[in-house]
Design a protein around this motif. Structure first.
Motif, short mmCIF file in Angstrom:
data_model
loop_
_atom_site.label_atom_id
_atom_site.label_comp_id
_atom_site.label_asym_id
_atom_site.label_seq_id
_atom_site.Cartn_x
_atom_site.Cartn_y
_atom_site.Cartn_z
N LYS A 193 129.72 48.07 3.41
CA LYS A 193 131.08 47.82 3.91
C LYS A 193 132.02 48.95 3.49
O LYS A 193 132.88 49.36 4.26
CB LYS A 193 131.59 46.48 3.39
N GLY B 153 125.09 45.24 0.73
CA GLY B 153 126.09 44.87 1.72
C GLY B 153 127.49 45.33 1.33
O GLY B 153 128.26 45.82 2.17
N GLU B 154 127.83 45.17 0.06
CA GLU B 154 129.14 45.62 -0.42
C GLU B 154 129.28 47.13 -0.26
O GLU B 154 130.32 47.63 0.18
CB GLU B 154 129.34 45.23 -1.89
N ALA C 187 130.94 52.13 5.77
CA ALA C 187 131.01 52.05 7.23
C ALA C 187 132.31 52.70 7.71
O ALA C 187 133.37 52.47 7.13
CB ALA C 187 130.94 50.59 7.68
N PHE D 187 128.20 48.76 10.36
CA PHE D 187 127.91 48.07 9.10
C PHE D 187 126.40 47.86 8.95
O PHE D 187 125.83 48.11 7.89
CB PHE D 187 128.63 46.72 9.02
N VAL E 117 129.27 40.22 1.24
CA VAL E 117 130.36 40.39 2.20
C VAL E 117 130.07 39.52 3.42
O VAL E 117 128.92 39.22 3.73
CB VAL E 117 130.53 41.87 2.62
N GLU F 224 130.14 40.18 6.47
CA GLU F 224 129.40 40.87 7.53
C GLU F 224 127.91 40.57 7.49
O GLU F 224 127.24 40.66 8.51
CB GLU F 224 129.63 42.39 7.43
N LYS G 12 134.91 49.44 12.24
CA LYS G 12 134.96 48.01 11.93
C LYS G 12 133.87 47.22 12.65
O LYS G 12 133.70 46.06 12.41
CB LYS G 12 136.34 47.44 12.26
#
Length: 163
Positions: free
Chosen positions: A114, A110-111, A117, A125, A68, A70, A120
């Motif tokens: 996301k 990471g996925e 979380a 995150f 992602v 982020e 935003k």
């Protein structure tokens, strides 16, 4: 990251310091980098992270597609990759396999972060990412089934192969 690896491979890079650049990740730039990395000594494995991750090994080119945006937004995600890779190498995992597993684990964490979380903002995150690093394998023992990518240009279903 991809911009840094372009510099190592002797290619023009648009990155600044440790920050990669999207211009270095166009399809043409991607192909150019893979070609250049293949000319470097084959005793090393080369990993370039970005929107897609490249792993160039002696006989294989992996293009991994998890992750992602982020992960690019906070300092330290590359350090986490290095730590995961070092842990796998310390367990005598073959270096090419260790690279594929380390970057995939990081990206799938990471996925998951996301998805979990609640705000935003990058702080939430980042906290969820750190949680997922410690929980992913425990809560999802089949996390490797989520890996996406190609090897030598052929789409692979990771659940069908043995790494």
């Amino acid at each position: 990251n991809i911009s840094e690896m372009r510099a190592i491979a002797g290619l023009k890079t648009n990155g600044r310091g440790v920050d990669g650049n999207q211009i270095d990740q166009t399809p043409a730039a991607f192909t150019e980098l893979i070609t250049a990395l293949k000319t470097l000594p084959t005793t090393s494995i080369y990993v370039a992270t970005g929107a897609k991750d490249i792993i160039v090994a002696q006989n294989n080119v992996w293009v991994l597609e998890n992750g992602v945006l982020e992960l690019d937004c906070f300092t330290g995600s590359g350090d986490v990759f290095g730590a995961l890779l070092a842990a796998l190498l310390g367990e005598q995992i073959v270096p090419e396999t260790a690279a594929v597993l380390a970057i995939s684990y990081l990206n799938i964490a990471g996925e998951q972060a996301k998805m979990t979380a609640t705000t935003k903002g990058i702080a939430d995150f980042r906290q969820q990412f750190l949680n997922q690093l410690s929980l992913l394998g425990e809560q999802n023992p089949n996390w490797m089934d989520q890996m996406k990518g190609t090897i030598n240009g052929k789409r692979i279903v990771f659940s069908d192969i043995t790494l």
